[in-house]
Design an enzyme around this catalytic site. Sequence first.
Site, PDB file in Angstrom:
ATOM      1  N   ARG A 149      12.391  -3.634   0.083  1.00  0.00           N
ATOM      2  CA  ARG A 149      11.743  -3.269  -1.179  1.00  0.00           C
ATOM      3  C   ARG A 149      12.738  -3.129  -2.327  1.00  0.00           C
ATOM      4  O   ARG A 149      12.456  -3.466  -3.476  1.00  0.00           O
ATOM      5  CB  ARG A 149      10.969  -1.957  -1.017  1.00  0.00           C
ATOM      6  CG  ARG A 149       9.725  -2.071  -0.146  1.00  0.00           C
ATOM      7  CD  ARG A 149       9.052  -0.713   0.010  1.00  0.00           C
ATOM      8  NE  ARG A 149       8.668  -0.160  -1.272  1.00  0.00           N
ATOM      9  CZ  ARG A 149       7.536  -0.471  -1.919  1.00  0.00           C
ATOM     10  NH1 ARG A 149       6.676  -1.300  -1.381  1.00  0.00           N
ATOM     11  NH2 ARG A 149       7.264   0.062  -3.086  1.00  0.00           N
TER      12      ARG A 149
ATOM     13  N   GLY B 182       7.687  -3.987  -4.906  1.00  0.00           N
ATOM     14  CA  GLY B 182       7.711  -3.936  -3.443  1.00  0.00           C
ATOM     15  C   GLY B 182       7.046  -5.169  -2.843  1.00  0.00           C
ATOM     16  O   GLY B 182       7.575  -5.783  -1.907  1.00  0.00           O
ATOM     17  N   ARG B 183       5.892  -5.542  -3.409  1.00  0.00           N
ATOM     18  CA  ARG B 183       5.179  -6.714  -2.885  1.00  0.00           C
ATOM     19  C   ARG B 183       5.955  -7.997  -3.162  1.00  0.00           C
ATOM     20  O   ARG B 183       5.965  -8.919  -2.348  1.00  0.00           O
ATOM     21  CB  ARG B 183       3.765  -6.784  -3.478  1.00  0.00           C
ATOM     22  CG  ARG B 183       2.807  -5.819  -2.781  1.00  0.00           C
ATOM     23  CD  ARG B 183       1.571  -5.580  -3.584  1.00  0.00           C
ATOM     24  NE  ARG B 183       1.835  -4.671  -4.692  1.00  0.00           N
ATOM     25  CZ  ARG B 183       1.053  -4.534  -5.752  1.00  0.00           C
ATOM     26  NH1 ARG B 183      -0.029  -5.284  -5.871  1.00  0.00           N
ATOM     27  NH2 ARG B 183       1.357  -3.663  -6.698  1.00  0.00           N
ATOM     28  N   TRP B 184       6.630  -8.045  -4.300  1.00  0.00           N
ATOM     29  CA  TRP B 184       7.453  -9.220  -4.611  1.00  0.00           C
ATOM     30  C   TRP B 184       8.504  -9.400  -3.518  1.00  0.00           C
ATOM     31  O   TRP B 184       8.725 -10.511  -3.028  1.00  0.00           O
ATOM     32  CB  TRP B 184       8.133  -9.026  -5.973  1.00  0.00           C
ATOM     33  CG  TRP B 184       8.952 -10.184  -6.431  1.00  0.00           C
ATOM     34  CD1 TRP B 184       8.546 -11.218  -7.232  1.00  0.00           C
ATOM     35  CD2 TRP B 184      10.340 -10.424  -6.123  1.00  0.00           C
ATOM     36  NE1 TRP B 184       9.586 -12.096  -7.437  1.00  0.00           N
ATOM     37  CE2 TRP B 184      10.695 -11.627  -6.773  1.00  0.00           C
ATOM     38  CE3 TRP B 184      11.303  -9.758  -5.376  1.00  0.00           C
ATOM     39  CZ2 TRP B 184      11.977 -12.173  -6.676  1.00  0.00           C
ATOM     40  CZ3 TRP B 184      12.576 -10.302  -5.278  1.00  0.00           C
ATOM     41  CH2 TRP B 184      12.908 -11.492  -5.922  1.00  0.00           C
TER      42      TRP B 184
ATOM     43  N   LEU C 106      14.318  -1.605 -32.350  1.00  0.00           N
ATOM     44  CA  LEU C 106      13.268  -1.410 -31.341  1.00  0.00           C
ATOM     45  C   LEU C 106      13.591  -0.091 -30.664  1.00  0.00           C
ATOM     46  O   LEU C 106      14.759   0.196 -30.417  1.00  0.00           O
ATOM     47  CB  LEU C 106      13.320  -2.553 -30.317  1.00  0.00           C
ATOM     48  CG  LEU C 106      12.544  -2.348 -28.998  1.00  0.00           C
ATOM     49  CD1 LEU C 106      11.056  -2.577 -29.206  1.00  0.00           C
ATOM     50  CD2 LEU C 106      13.032  -3.297 -27.913  1.00  0.00           C
TER      51      LEU C 106
ATOM     52  N   HIS D  97      13.085  -4.015  -6.549  1.00  0.00           N
ATOM     53  CA  HIS D  97      13.421  -3.115  -7.664  1.00  0.00           C
ATOM     54  C   HIS D  97      14.601  -3.671  -8.471  1.00  0.00           C
ATOM     55  O   HIS D  97      14.644  -3.544  -9.690  1.00  0.00           O
ATOM     56  CB  HIS D  97      13.751  -1.714  -7.147  1.00  0.00           C
ATOM     57  CG  HIS D  97      12.577  -1.024  -6.504  1.00  0.00           C
ATOM     58  ND1 HIS D  97      11.326  -1.004  -7.075  1.00  0.00           N
ATOM     59  CD2 HIS D  97      12.453  -0.339  -5.330  1.00  0.00           C
ATOM     60  CE1 HIS D  97      10.481  -0.337  -6.295  1.00  0.00           C
ATOM     61  NE2 HIS D  97      11.141   0.075  -5.226  1.00  0.00           N
TER      62      HIS D  97
ATOM     63  N   SER E 171      -2.579   5.482 -13.165  1.00  0.00           N
ATOM     64  CA  SER E 171      -1.557   6.152 -12.346  1.00  0.00           C
ATOM     65  C   SER E 171      -0.806   7.248 -13.109  1.00  0.00           C
ATOM     66  O   SER E 171       0.426   7.334 -13.020  1.00  0.00           O
ATOM     67  CB  SER E 171      -0.574   5.130 -11.760  1.00  0.00           C
ATOM     68  OG  SER E 171      -1.252   4.203 -10.920  1.00  0.00           O
TER      69      SER E 171
ATOM     70  N   ASP F 270       4.526  -2.765 -12.194  1.00  0.00           N
ATOM     71  CA  ASP F 270       4.145  -2.598 -10.785  1.00  0.00           C
ATOM     72  C   ASP F 270       4.271  -3.910 -10.029  1.00  0.00           C
ATOM     73  O   ASP F 270       4.085  -4.981 -10.601  1.00  0.00           O
ATOM     74  CB  ASP F 270       2.699  -2.062 -10.711  1.00  0.00           C
ATOM     75  CG  ASP F 270       2.374  -1.474  -9.345  1.00  0.00           C
ATOM     76  OD1 ASP F 270       3.317  -1.165  -8.575  1.00  0.00           O
ATOM     77  OD2 ASP F 270       1.181  -1.339  -9.038  1.00  0.00           O
TER      78      ASP F 270
HETATM   79  C1  IPE Z   1       3.061   3.377 -11.069  1.00  0.00           C
HETATM   80  O1  IPE Z   1       3.229   2.518  -9.970  1.00  0.00           O
HETATM   81  C2  IPE Z   1       4.363   3.989 -11.436  1.00  0.00           C
HETATM   82  C3  IPE Z   1       5.419   3.083 -11.887  1.00  0.00           C
HETATM   83  C4  IPE Z   1       5.312   1.802 -12.125  1.00  0.00           C
HETATM   84  C5  IPE Z   1       6.685   3.700 -12.106  1.00  0.00           C
HETATM   85  P1  IPE Z   1       2.836   2.971  -8.500  1.00  0.00           P
HETATM   86  O2  IPE Z   1       3.007   1.770  -7.657  1.00  0.00           O
HETATM   87  O3  IPE Z   1       3.571   4.187  -8.120  1.00  0.00           O
HETATM   88  O4  IPE Z   1       1.288   3.330  -8.672  1.00  0.00           O
HETATM   89  P2  IPE Z   1       0.169   3.611  -7.579  1.00  0.00           P
HETATM   90  O5  IPE Z   1       0.655   4.732  -6.726  1.00  0.00           O
HETATM   91  O6  IPE Z   1      -0.012   2.362  -6.787  1.00  0.00           O
HETATM   92  O7  IPE Z   1      -1.033   3.946  -8.382  1.00  0.00           O
HETATM   93  C1  IPE Z   2       6.848  -0.492  -9.178  1.00  0.00           C
HETATM   94  O1  IPE Z   2       6.803  -1.324  -8.069  1.00  0.00           O
HETATM   95  C2  IPE Z   2       8.159   0.238  -9.279  1.00  0.00           C
HETATM   96  C3  IPE Z   2       8.077   1.691  -9.001  1.00  0.00           C
HETATM   97  C4  IPE Z   2       6.979   2.361  -8.803  1.00  0.00           C
HETATM   98  C5  IPE Z   2       9.334   2.397  -8.962  1.00  0.00           C
HETATM   99  P1  IPE Z   2       6.296  -0.783  -6.665  1.00  0.00           P
HETATM  100  O2  IPE Z   2       7.472  -0.282  -5.915  1.00  0.00           O
HETATM  101  O3  IPE Z   2       5.192   0.177  -6.826  1.00  0.00           O
HETATM  102  O4  IPE Z   2       5.767  -2.126  -6.006  1.00  0.00           O
HETATM  103  P2  IPE Z   2       4.498  -2.286  -5.061  1.00  0.00           P
HETATM  104  O5  IPE Z   2       3.323  -1.738  -5.808  1.00  0.00           O
HETATM  105  O6  IPE Z   2       4.793  -1.534  -3.810  1.00  0.00           O
HETATM  106  O7  IPE Z   2       4.404  -3.769  -4.850  1.00  0.00           O
HETATM  107 MG    MG Z   3       3.164   0.010  -6.883  1.00  0.00          MG
END
Ligand code: IPE
Ligand code: IPE
Ligand code: MG
Length: 263
Positions: free
Chosen positions: A39, A29-31, A137, A43, A199, A26
């Site tokens: 965003r 997006g914030r990165w 692995l 990814h 999640s 996770d």
């Molecule tokens: C959880 O991340 C799912 C994945 C990393 C694929 P999210 O960013 O979707 O989780 P929530 O919605 O913040 O709990």
């Molecule tokens: C996790 O990163 C990747 C997926 C859920 C696909 P996020 O996209 O949830 O990143 P944040 O939480 O918005 O920073």
């Molecule tokens: Mg997230």
Amino acid sequence: MKKFVSSTQSVPDSSAVPRHVAIIMDGNGRWARSRLLPRIAGHKRGGEAVRAIVRAAAERGIEYLTVFAFSSENWRRPAEEVSLLMQLFLNALQQEVRELHENGIRFRVVGDVSRFDRKIVELIEAGEQLTASNQRLTLTIAANYGGRWDVVQAMQRLLAEQPQRAAELAEADLAPYLSMHYAPEPDLFIRTGGEQRISNFLLWQLAYSELYFTDTLWPDFDARALDVAIQWYQQRERRFGRTSEQVAEQRGRAKASKTVVGG
Ligand code: IPE
Ligand code: IPE
Ligand code: MG
């Protein structure tokens, strides 16, 4: 096929290196946002982090690495982000599977793949077949995965095959139908990005996993960060319901028997 006994059924062996590490990746997006990037740039960097962690996990003797790439709830994201994520997944399948194979890594996908494009489903099947006999692995990608979906699909398949079991269902009956039946339950669960929640990841299998949360955003999570998580894991006392004294006694017995064998 190897059968793994659940941690709620009997006490599993503990080893210094976690056999199975499961990660919620996770913070992509914030990165990106903190760098004023779209965003999807996060990814992309997240994909590179996966490559590095797969290599590091194999080098450290981890046997199973499971990463949450797309949850059953992630379809709620803007259509453009979902479509770009699918494109990234497709590219990764086209470009990375061969290298996984060359490195002796078995590749598997868990989740409801029926909602993906046919091209993606074909590449998943081809990759799973190509790498099926690799031993080093097992890398599992959880894609369109949800822990509740997993329990329900397991229950449906069990009852379709063995309807007579409905009245006397036991935990061990369900286990072979869960999508990660081929792996022991995760020893170490890692979630990057600062949130402390599951999640809808592996709900059943995380019953006795050690849960590690870090504020590090996934694109910044590297081999050093993995080592920090493993060191944290090694400090835990895994009791599986027993007392600390019982755990110490068992450890003493294991040590003594090793000394005898070793002379
Ligand atoms: C959880 O991340 C799912 C994945 C990393 C694929 P999210 O960013 O979707 O989780 P929530 O919605 O913040 O709990
Ligand atoms: C996790 O990163 C990747 C997926 C859920 C696909 P996020 O996209 O949830 O990143 P944040 O939480 O918005 O920073
Ligand atoms: Mg997230």
